[in-house]
Scaffold this active site. Structure first.
Site, PDB file in Angstrom:
ATOM      1  N   ASN A   7       0.873  -1.242  -0.103  1.00  0.00           N
ATOM      2  CA  ASN A   7       0.056   0.268   0.109  1.00  0.00           C
ATOM      3  C   ASN A   7       0.564   1.382   0.136  1.00  0.00           C
ATOM      4  OD1 ASN A   7      -1.849   2.309   0.598  1.00  0.00           O
ATOM      5  ND2 ASN A   7      -2.651   1.087   1.977  1.00  0.00           N
ATOM      6  N   ARG A  90      -2.212  -1.560  -3.442  1.00  0.00           N
ATOM      7  CA  ARG A  90      -4.074  -1.052  -3.692  1.00  0.00           C
ATOM      8  C   ARG A  90      -4.315  -0.078  -4.863  1.00  0.00           C
ATOM      9  NH1 ARG A  90      -4.715   3.062   0.853  1.00  0.00           N
ATOM     10  NH2 ARG A  90      -6.551   3.776   0.626  1.00  0.00           N
ATOM     11  N   HIS A 179     -12.982   3.062   0.359  1.00  0.00           N
ATOM     12  CA  HIS A 179     -12.885   1.729   0.844  1.00  0.00           C
ATOM     13  C   HIS A 179     -13.906   1.001   0.511  1.00  0.00           C
ATOM     14  CE1 HIS A 179     -12.400   5.107   4.609  1.00  0.00           C
ATOM     15  NE2 HIS A 179     -10.958   4.730   4.894  1.00  0.00           N
ATOM     16  N   ARG A 240     -10.936  16.196   7.656  1.00  0.00           N
ATOM     17  CA  ARG A 240     -11.997  16.566   6.743  1.00  0.00           C
ATOM     18  C   ARG A 240     -13.083  16.099   6.747  1.00  0.00           C
ATOM     19  NH1 ARG A 240     -10.383  10.608   3.962  1.00  0.00           N
ATOM     20  NH2 ARG A 240      -8.576  11.448   3.442  1.00  0.00           N
ATOM     21  N   GLU A 383      -8.301  -5.728   5.219  1.00  0.00           N
ATOM     22  CA  GLU A 383      -7.537  -5.193   3.416  1.00  0.00           C
ATOM     23  C   GLU A 383      -6.518  -5.494   3.202  1.00  0.00           C
ATOM     24  OE1 GLU A 383      -8.292  -0.817   5.282  1.00  0.00           O
ATOM     25  OE2 GLU A 383      -9.247  -0.377   3.141  1.00  0.00           O
TER      26      GLU A 383
END
Ligand code: ADP
Length: 396
Positions: A7, A90, A179, A240, A383
């Site tokens: 990743n 990823r 996601h 965010r 993940e």
């Protein structure tokens, strides 16, 4: 087969080596501060965590250091690089080009580059990791697993924004969602845990981490999700803003004398519970501050919970019902207080929480009572394992 899962970000890189036969993690870690100074964290299965400060001017050098650690005589978990059968990368944005994972080829890389406009911070960094691995392991097959792919099943009414249609046609302006690997993994696990067919279940997954999103999964397909063209839409997150009136953006920019990049920086990095509380983006810090009487920290958490609650209500409506709600990621897996506060307002769905079960953390568990109409589960996301599985499935 051992799968190296990568990743790769602009200055950091997380990795894991997963044995696909046992699905066990042989080693994991990360490289940080690539191009700045360099720090390698390496954690072999059953061994001590090792931290090495060493120069890492490029991602290629960072990955070389990972390979050296993995094959090192003392604490390595592999005899040689040949024991890595595949690499799974990823990749953040697959646009409309990728509705599934894909084997990495020159054409595939070109297609990912064509999506880079939509994710200028992420896709180029992901591809740097791909190219570095290709140079170091030219014979090893590689796959790209996209954050957006799972959401390509959303119907048009969910993904179109109410703006002139030609912006969608010309520029691909629409909701993509992120996601996806996590939402897919968690919703599948929920079906398995509940012993229900995945294809006939209505699930809402709340991935609550520093980045956070909610997803409606109907009959095994994502039908709506809270992040949008970029990960900025939807929930109030660590830093965010999530959903905001676009007019407020222009208003703040004018008042603060910010240009577009400046205001987007504020909305991405200085907003969310961090901006609201002025304390931290980390919910552990917010809880501590609240205990000391910090009102803004308390308000930030309420705002966060309220937005999650509203999305759950919206997605129950979107699916004309819901069978189970799952909590995952750092906060969703570990913070029973947040889960309880959100579920307290879901009594209208027939949800009842088992207080004892809800105290557990970081394990797969049903936290609703046996007679709760809608099941509520905590499912730790994985993940990396999902990427390894996808990679092996593609190679078959
Ligand atoms: P990301 O992967 O998006 O960076 P994570 O999934 O790691 O984020 O989630 C980070 C959030 O999870 C933080 O707000 C943190 O407070 C919360 N969190 C992580 N571990 C725990 C824990 N043990 N107890 C409570 N909250 C936790």
């Amino acid at each position: 087969m051992n799968v190296l899962v990568i990743n790769c970000g602009s200055s950091s890189l997380k990795y894991q080596v997963i044995d696909s036969a046992t699905e066990g993690v042989l080693a994991k870690g990360l490289c940080e501060r690539i191009g700045i100074d360099g720090r390698l964290v390496y954690e072999p299965k059953g061994g001590e965590k090792e931290i090495t400060e060493a120069p890492m001017p490029t991602h290629k050098q960072a990955i070389q250091m990972v390979i050296d650690a993995l094959t090192n005589e003392k604490s390595g978990v592999l005899k040689s690089l040949d024991e890595i059968g595949a690499v799974g990368h990823r990749i953040v944005h697959g646009g409309e080009k990728f509705a599934a994972s894909a084997i990495i080829t020159d054409e595939m890389i070109q297609a990912v580059e064509e999506c880079s406009d939509l994710a200028p911070l992420h896709n180029p960094a992901n591809l740097i990791g791909v190219r570095a691995c290709q140079e170091l392991m030219p014979e090893t097959p590689m796959a790209g697993v996209f954050d957006t792919a799972f959401h390509q099943t959303m119907p048009q009414e969910a993904y179109l924004y109410g703006v002139p249609y030609e912006y969608y046609e010309k520029y691909g302006v629409r909701k993509y969602g992120f996601h996806g690997t996590s939402h897919s993994y968690v919703s599948r696990r929920a079906a398995a845990i509940l012993d229900r067919p995945y294809e006939s279940l209505k699930t809402i997954v709340c991935h609550l981490g520093n980045g956070a999103s909610v997803c409606a999964v109907k009959n095994g397909k994502s039908v709506d999700t809270s992040m949008g063209l970029s990960p900025l839409e939807g929930l109030v997150m660590g830093t965010r803003s999530g959903d905001i009136d676009p007019s407020a953006v222009e208003y703040i920019a004018k008042k603060e004398g910010l240009d577009m990049a400046g205001i987007l920086n504020v909305l991405n990095k200085k907003s969310g519970v961090m901006g609201l509380s002025g304390v931290s983006s980390d919910f552990r810090d917010l809880e501590a501050a609240e205990l000391e009487g910090n009102e803004r920290a308390a308000a930030a958490q309420r705002v966060f919970n309220y937005r999650v609650l509203k999305y759950i209500g919206a997605y129950a409506a979107a699916m004309n019902g819901v069978d189970c709600i799952c909590f995952t990621a750092g906060l969703g897996e570990n913070n029973g207080v947040t889960r309880r506060q959100i579920c307290e307002s879901l009594g209208y769905l027939g949800i009842q929480i088992d207080e004892e079960a809800n105290k557990k953390r970081g394990e797969e568990i049903v936290i609703s009572t046996p007679d709760s109409k809608v099941k509520v589960l905590v499912i730790p996301t994985n993940e990396e394992l999902a990427i390894a599985r996808e990679t092996v499935a593609l190679l078959k």
